[in-house]
Design a protein around this motif. Structure first.
Motif, PDB file in Angstrom:
ATOM      1  N   MET A 183       0.840  -1.184   0.000  1.00 53.66           N
ATOM      2  CA  MET A 183       0.000   0.000   0.000  1.00 53.66           C
ATOM      3  C   MET A 183       0.880   1.240   0.000  1.00 53.66           C
ATOM      4  N   LEU A 184       0.428   2.237  -0.734  1.00 53.92           N
ATOM      5  CA  LEU A 184       1.138   3.508  -0.745  1.00 53.92           C
ATOM      6  C   LEU A 184       1.061   4.168   0.628  1.00 53.92           C
ATOM      7  N   LEU A 185       2.157   4.751   1.050  1.00 51.79           N
ATOM      8  CA  LEU A 185       2.257   5.393   2.361  1.00 51.79           C
ATOM      9  C   LEU A 185       2.394   6.903   2.246  1.00 51.79           C
ATOM     10  N   VAL A 186       2.280   7.424   1.025  1.00 51.43           N
ATOM     11  CA  VAL A 186       2.351   8.865   0.772  1.00 51.43           C
ATOM     12  C   VAL A 186       1.115   9.269  -0.030  1.00 51.43           C
ATOM     13  N   ASP A 187       0.794  10.550   0.021  1.00 49.27           N
ATOM     14  CA  ASP A 187      -0.363  11.056  -0.717  1.00 49.27           C
ATOM     15  C   ASP A 187      -0.008  11.226  -2.190  1.00 49.27           C
ATOM     16  N   VAL A 188      -0.825  10.628  -3.048  1.00 44.68           N
ATOM     17  CA  VAL A 188      -0.616  10.689  -4.492  1.00 44.68           C
ATOM     18  C   VAL A 188      -1.944  10.961  -5.186  1.00 44.68           C
ATOM     19  N   TYR A 189      -1.853  11.217  -6.475  1.00 44.21           N
ATOM     20  CA  TYR A 189      -3.044  11.319  -7.310  1.00 44.21           C
ATOM     21  C   TYR A 189      -2.709  10.725  -8.670  1.00 44.21           C
ATOM     22  N   LEU A 190      -3.726  10.314  -9.384  1.00 47.14           N
ATOM     23  CA  LEU A 190      -3.557   9.781 -10.733  1.00 47.14           C
ATOM     24  C   LEU A 190      -3.818  10.891 -11.736  1.00 47.14           C
ATOM     25  N   ASP A 191      -3.043  10.869 -12.819  1.00 43.48           N
ATOM     26  CA  ASP A 191      -3.229  11.846 -13.882  1.00 43.48           C
ATOM     27  C   ASP A 191      -2.670  11.252 -15.166  1.00 43.48           C
ATOM     28  N   LYS A 192      -2.928  11.920 -16.273  1.00 41.59           N
ATOM     29  CA  LYS A 192      -2.374  11.503 -17.551  1.00 41.59           C
ATOM     30  C   LYS A 192      -0.853  11.581 -17.471  1.00 41.59           C
ATOM     31  N   SER A 193      -0.203  10.514 -17.942  1.00 44.04           N
ATOM     32  CA  SER A 193       1.246  10.446 -17.861  1.00 44.04           C
ATOM     33  C   SER A 193       1.888  10.691 -19.213  1.00 44.04           C
ATOM     34  N   PRO A 194       2.987  11.452 -19.241  1.00 44.43           N
ATOM     35  CA  PRO A 194       3.725  11.600 -20.497  1.00 44.43           C
ATOM     36  C   PRO A 194       4.478  10.305 -20.858  1.00 44.43           C
ATOM     37  N   ILE A 195       4.576   9.383 -19.914  1.00 42.70           N
ATOM     38  CA  ILE A 195       5.266   8.118 -20.155  1.00 42.70           C
ATOM     39  C   ILE A 195       4.338   7.098 -20.802  1.00 42.70           C
ATOM     40  N   GLN A 196       3.176   6.868 -20.166  1.00 44.25           N
ATOM     41  CA  GLN A 196       2.238   5.849 -20.637  1.00 44.25           C
ATOM     42  C   GLN A 196       0.913   6.010 -19.913  1.00 44.25           C
ATOM     43  N   GLY A 197      -0.157   6.247 -20.626  1.00 46.97           N
ATOM     44  CA  GLY A 197      -1.505   6.227 -20.044  1.00 46.97           C
ATOM     45  C   GLY A 197      -1.650   7.053 -18.791  1.00 46.97           C
ATOM     46  N   ILE A 198      -1.943   6.363 -17.701  1.00 44.59           N
ATOM     47  CA  ILE A 198      -2.142   6.987 -16.394  1.00 44.59           C
ATOM     48  C   ILE A 198      -0.883   6.787 -15.571  1.00 44.59           C
ATOM     49  N   GLY A 199      -0.548   7.781 -14.752  1.00 47.94           N
ATOM     50  CA  GLY A 199       0.601   7.673 -13.869  1.00 47.94           C
ATOM     51  C   GLY A 199       0.247   8.093 -12.457  1.00 47.94           C
ATOM     52  N   VAL A 200       1.166   7.842 -11.540  1.00 49.16           N
ATOM     53  CA  VAL A 200       1.018   8.183 -10.129  1.00 49.16           C
ATOM     54  C   VAL A 200       1.887   9.408  -9.854  1.00 49.16           C
TER      55      VAL A 200
END
Length: 129
Positions: A1-18
């Motif tokens: 499980m992630l232990l830091v606050d993140v959000y999902l968004d469009k990634s310049p690498i591939q599809g969706i990113g963290v």
């Protein structure tokens, strides 16, 4: 499980990113395998699946490096972390992920998928655990 606050968004690498919501200092533990939430699935169960379930597991799971009879399916947004040859997160431990350098707010969290696959990760072919 992630232990830091993140959000999902469009990634310049591939599809969706963290992406990091806040500054994350170098050396921070950002993810820990938590069997209460993350799924460890028998390879036989995975191999007997077909259709959309199999496709989903192909994309979002990886071999359990502690026991080749299992695959790991992360229960949270960590499964959307993208590959980078020069990642900012270290996934070399099968149970913990640490930041390799400071990560700025809004920066994408990345890892090297080659840690998950003994023969390396095939970016153009199928990704099967």
């Amino acid at each position: 499980m992630l232990l830091v606050d993140v959000y999902l968004d469009k990634s310049p690498i591939q599809g969706i990113g963290v992406f990091a919501k806040n500054h994350i200092p170098q050396g921070t533990l950002i993810w820990k395998l938590d069997p209460r939430f993350d799924r460890v699935i028998e390879v036989d169960t995975y191999e007997n699946e077909t259709g959309p379930v199999k496709s989903y597991l192909d994309r979002y799971s990886y071999p359990d490096r502690r026991d080749p009879a299992y695959i790991v399916f992360e229960a949270d947004d960590a499964r959307y972390m993208n590959h980078d040859d020069d990642p900012n997160c270290d996934v070399s431990s099968p149970e913990e992920t640490y930041t390799l350098r400071d990560i700025a707010p809004g920066e994408e969290l990345t890892c090297n998928y080659n840690h998950f696959f003994e023969s390396g990760f095939d970016f153009l072919g199928d990704r099967h655990p």
